[in-house]
Design a protein around this motif. Structure first.
Motif, mmCIF file in Angstrom:
data_model
loop_
_atom_site.group_PDB
_atom_site.id
_atom_site.type_symbol
_atom_site.label_atom_id
_atom_site.label_comp_id
_atom_site.label_asym_id
_atom_site.label_seq_id
_atom_site.Cartn_x
_atom_site.Cartn_y
_atom_site.Cartn_z
ATOM 1 N N UNK A 145 0.813 -1.221 0.000
ATOM 2 C CA UNK A 145 0.000 0.000 0.000
ATOM 3 C C UNK A 145 0.838 1.259 0.000
ATOM 4 N N UNK A 146 2.158 1.120 0.015
ATOM 5 C CA UNK A 146 3.048 2.276 0.052
ATOM 6 C C UNK A 146 4.046 2.140 -1.088
ATOM 7 N N UNK A 147 3.710 2.729 -2.231
ATOM 8 C CA UNK A 147 4.573 2.595 -3.404
ATOM 9 C C UNK A 147 5.917 3.281 -3.211
ATOM 10 N N UNK A 148 5.956 4.277 -2.345
ATOM 11 C CA UNK A 148 7.204 5.010 -2.147
ATOM 12 C C UNK A 148 8.181 4.242 -1.269
ATOM 13 N N UNK A 149 7.688 3.576 -0.218
ATOM 14 C CA UNK A 149 8.592 2.968 0.758
ATOM 15 C C UNK A 149 8.276 1.518 1.079
ATOM 16 N N UNK A 150 7.274 0.909 0.430
ATOM 17 C CA UNK A 150 6.942 -0.477 0.725
ATOM 18 C C UNK A 150 8.085 -1.415 0.383
ATOM 19 N N UNK A 151 8.490 -2.240 1.334
ATOM 20 C CA UNK A 151 9.658 -3.091 1.124
ATOM 21 C C UNK A 151 9.516 -4.391 1.915
ATOM 22 N N UNK A 152 10.238 -5.428 1.452
ATOM 23 C CA UNK A 152 10.254 -6.741 2.088
ATOM 24 C C UNK A 152 11.672 -7.296 1.925
ATOM 25 N N UNK B 296 2.730 4.499 8.197
ATOM 26 C CA UNK B 296 2.986 5.872 8.594
ATOM 27 C C UNK B 296 3.556 6.671 7.449
ATOM 28 N N UNK B 297 3.567 7.989 7.634
ATOM 29 C CA UNK B 297 4.085 8.886 6.616
ATOM 30 C C UNK B 297 4.814 10.037 7.290
ATOM 31 N N UNK B 298 5.836 10.547 6.637
ATOM 32 C CA UNK B 298 6.646 11.617 7.214
ATOM 33 C C UNK B 298 5.994 12.971 6.999
ATOM 34 N N UNK B 299 6.402 13.945 7.810
ATOM 35 C CA UNK B 299 5.885 15.303 7.678
ATOM 36 C C UNK B 299 6.286 15.905 6.340
ATOM 37 N N UNK C 265 6.804 4.387 12.324
ATOM 38 C CA UNK C 265 6.861 4.542 10.866
ATOM 39 C C UNK C 265 6.429 5.923 10.400
ATOM 40 N N UNK C 266 5.877 6.754 11.284
ATOM 41 C CA UNK C 266 5.435 8.090 10.907
ATOM 42 C C UNK C 266 4.000 8.347 11.319
ATOM 43 N N UNK C 267 3.407 9.367 10.707
ATOM 44 C CA UNK C 267 2.044 9.784 11.036
ATOM 45 C C UNK C 267 1.039 8.881 10.324
#
Length: 653
Positions: free
Chosen positions: A160-167, A514-517, A549-551
């Motif tokens: 669900x997180x194309x920017x930071x999704x990782x495994x 989560x997401x960063x500011x 993980x962020x907000x």
């Protein structure tokens, strides 16, 4: 035990209770370098004591030596399109063995190449699929949410997180010891990629298996009402199906039972049938075969009663919305529907992609500048109506747009004018015809956005080759509806509430992870300091929180409690009620004008009929008049508010 040096021994052990990895750490790093769609991976952090945390908060270049902690490979490329699907099953969330085996069975049924890995000493599972063509993030998001309904132990955050999704990739070390152990040939990941239809096939399979995404509720389309059980239907008396559609109703399901049923339900909605009317035929006619069974291989298997009702209810709601926005002929035959739906979906996708590429344009709420967030919300709502109706041209009045966006009718009216104007940049929409009588103004995307000529080399153009074009449309409807519903709430719209900027930030927060500011500031087009202030206000009111993980935002249900805490609850409902009263008064006045222009009507006296007297009007009583005989609109509004027209009158409004 294979390690690079003693300092890494605790973290980078490549030995498990059942064996040692066949590859050294350098070879595992080389494998990650070969697989990764980006030139970096994310690496795990350490705390003050040196313990490795399950937080992958840093990027590490692949052209350097392996990191001193374990790493995870990003699933999407630099354009945020997914090169890999990795279904991560967590033992803390459910039965990992059952869920992973179920997914593997489905993949085998679809002949999709995949690789199962035991992720570490805890017994988790990773199921990898390498995609031949990268998949768009929104399609993967839909796939992940549907998979979660069927596989409870699935952690959908990486998908669900194309920017930071990782495994962690195969053979990568685990922070607690051991490594990600493949249970099959690694070539299923390195040499055998799934075809471009894999995501669509999985999505369709999940739907047939019972997955469902409930649409956030927006205002009912014109002429649509709901029965006591919440099922929609078209307003008006029930009519008989045409002979052609009766033949479909009592005939065979054909080679494509889903298409047969969809076509039939649209015809039933068009002749004002209710959900109970169509449900009465579920068990008795072959045309409802798609509701009773689902495809499995070359045959079909029966659905449960609950699955049948779910499938039929969803199809019926879609059919009613389609007919409301796009009245059909009595035959219910619309052979061009699929092609038209595809072109509308492509046009809307392209327009929204252009809008998303300019977040700063929609960030402000100052009407004196070129773009505002109210304009973006109105643009989203118009695109939603186009998708719901499968039409490039839609009718939209300011009161309905107000109900769906949360903005007042004056703000909506200004937004419509700005979106049609080229004074501050390219226009986004254009007017079609003129508003007349009970019909509102019609709009369409401007020619450059609606013809599809500019999309031949873009992402949306690939949708035309997909076997199920409706899936893309339904996905967009869900996404737009969710965006509108998140913002259209008292807690962001009422005076003395948190405000629209807080609503914009809240809408961008992910429900999980989560997401960063900084990312939120970039997507919102708002100064980071303003974003921080809004985030703290959201935390104070219980709408958001900050984790490792962020907000992230809390459940949308928390907005109701927050609105009551600030004493702003009921604001939008009151406004919708006012607008509904005004709509009824307008319909009343139009009926009065029609009656005045009617020739040969019966009169009960030479003088004008008082508003309370009986007349020969079929549906409406006489409109109130002032001393000068002119229509008294204030008195009419008072009567509407008092419920004067609620007894025995069916208003077209």
């Amino acid at each position: 035990m294979i390690t690079r040096n003693s300092a890494r021994a605790r973290a980078l052990t490549l030995e498990t209770a059942t064996g040692v990895s066949p590859y050294s750490l350098d070879e595992v790093w080389a494998l990650t370098r070969r697989l990764s769609p980006r030139p970096q991976v994310r690496v795990a952090a350490r705390d003050a004591s040196g313990e490795i945390l399950n937080e992958y908060d840093r990027l590490w270049p692949l052209n350097e030596e392996p990191p001193s902690t374990t790493w995870a490979m990003l699933l999407a490329d630099e354009d945020h399109r997914f090169t890999y699907l990795c279904f991560d099953f967590d033992t803390t969330s459910g039965n990992v063995l059952h869920d992973s085996a179920r997914l593997v069975y489905w993949l085998e049924q679809l002949n999709i190449p995949h690789l199962l890995c035991i992720s570490g000493p805890g017994g988790g599972r990773h199921v990898w699929v390498h995609l031949e063509e990268p998949a768009e993030a929104d399609r993967v998001l839909l796939l992940a949410k549907m998979a979660k309904q069927l596989l409870p132990s699935l952690d959908i955050q990486p998908l669900t997180n194309a920017a930071a999704g990782c495994v962690r990739p195969p053979y990568a070390p685990h922070r607690a010891g051991g490594y990600s152990d493949p249970q099959g040939d690694l070539r299923f990941l390195t040499e055998h990629a799934a075809g471009p239809e894999a995501v669509s096939q999985l999505t369709e399979l999940f739907v047939e298996a019972g997955a469902e995404l409930v649409l956030p509720k927006t205002a009912l389309p014109h002429n649509v009402v709901e029965d006591s059980n919440g099922h929609p239907r078209m307003r008006g008396p029930k009519r008989r199906l045409s002979q052609r559609m009766e033949d479909v109703l009592f005939g065979p399901a054909g080679n494509d039972p889903s298409y047969t049923l969809a076509r039939l339900l649209i015809a039933c909605a068009n002749v004002r049938w209710s959900y109970d009317d169509i449900y009465a035929h579920v068990e008795s006619t072959d045309s409802f075969e798609h509701a009773r069974s689902k495809r499995r291989g070359t045959g079909r298997i029966s659905r449960t009663a609950a699955q049948t009702e779910k499938v039929l209810s969803n199809l019926w709601r879609y059919a009613v919305n389609f007919v409301a926005m796009n009245p059909l002929l009595d035959t219910g035959d619309d052979s061009d529907f699929r092609n038209r739906m595809t072109t509308v979906t492509n046009a809307v996708s392209f327009a929204l992609e252009r809008a998303d590429a300019r977040p700063g344009l929609w960030a402000t709420h100052n009407n004196r500048v070129g773009g505002t967030h109210s304009q973006r919300a109105v643009l989203d709502a118009l695109c939603l109506y186009m998708l719901q109706s499968a039409q490039h041209v839609v009718e939209a009045d300011v009161r309905r747009l107000s109900a769906d966006t949360g903005y007042g009718r004056t703000t909506v009216s200004n937004a419509l004018r700005a979106l049609c104007s080229e004074g501050t940049g390219p226009a986004w929409i254009e007017r079609v015809g003129v508003a007349e009588g009970v019909h509102g103004q019609k709009y369409r995307l401007r020619n450059g956005l609606s013809t599809g000529e500019e999309t031949t080399n873009r992402t949306q153009a690939r949708m035309r080759a997909e076997p199920q074009p409706l899936a893309s449309c339904h996905q967009l409807i869900r996404e737009i509806s969710e965006r509108l519903e998140l913002l259209a709430h008292d807690i962001f719209a009422a005076p003395q509430s948190l405000g629209r900027t807080a609503g914009l930030v809240y809408k961008l927060l992910p429900p999980e992870g989560g997401q960063s500011t900084g990312f939120l500031a970039m997507r919102a087009g708002v100064d980071p300091e303003q974003v921080r202030k809004r985030l703290h206000r959201l935390v104070e009111t219980g709408l958001a929180s900050r984790g490792p993980a962020g907000w992230r935002r809390h459940s949308p249900a928390a907005r109701d409690f927050a609105a009551r805490g600030l004493c702003v609850d009921g604001y939008l409902n009151d406004r919708r009620q006012r607008y509904e009263h005004e709509r009824i008064r307008w319909a009343w006045w139009l009926a009065e004008e029609t009656w005045m222009k009617t020739t040969g009507k019966r009169r009960r006296g030479k003088k004008p009929t008082p508003w309370a007297a009986l007349t020969d009007r079929a549906e409406f009583v006489a409109y109130p008049r002032g001393p000068n005989g002119r229509g008294d609109h204030m008195k009419a509004l008072e009567l509407v508010r008092a419920g004067y027209l609620s007894q025995g009158l069916a208003l077209a409004a």
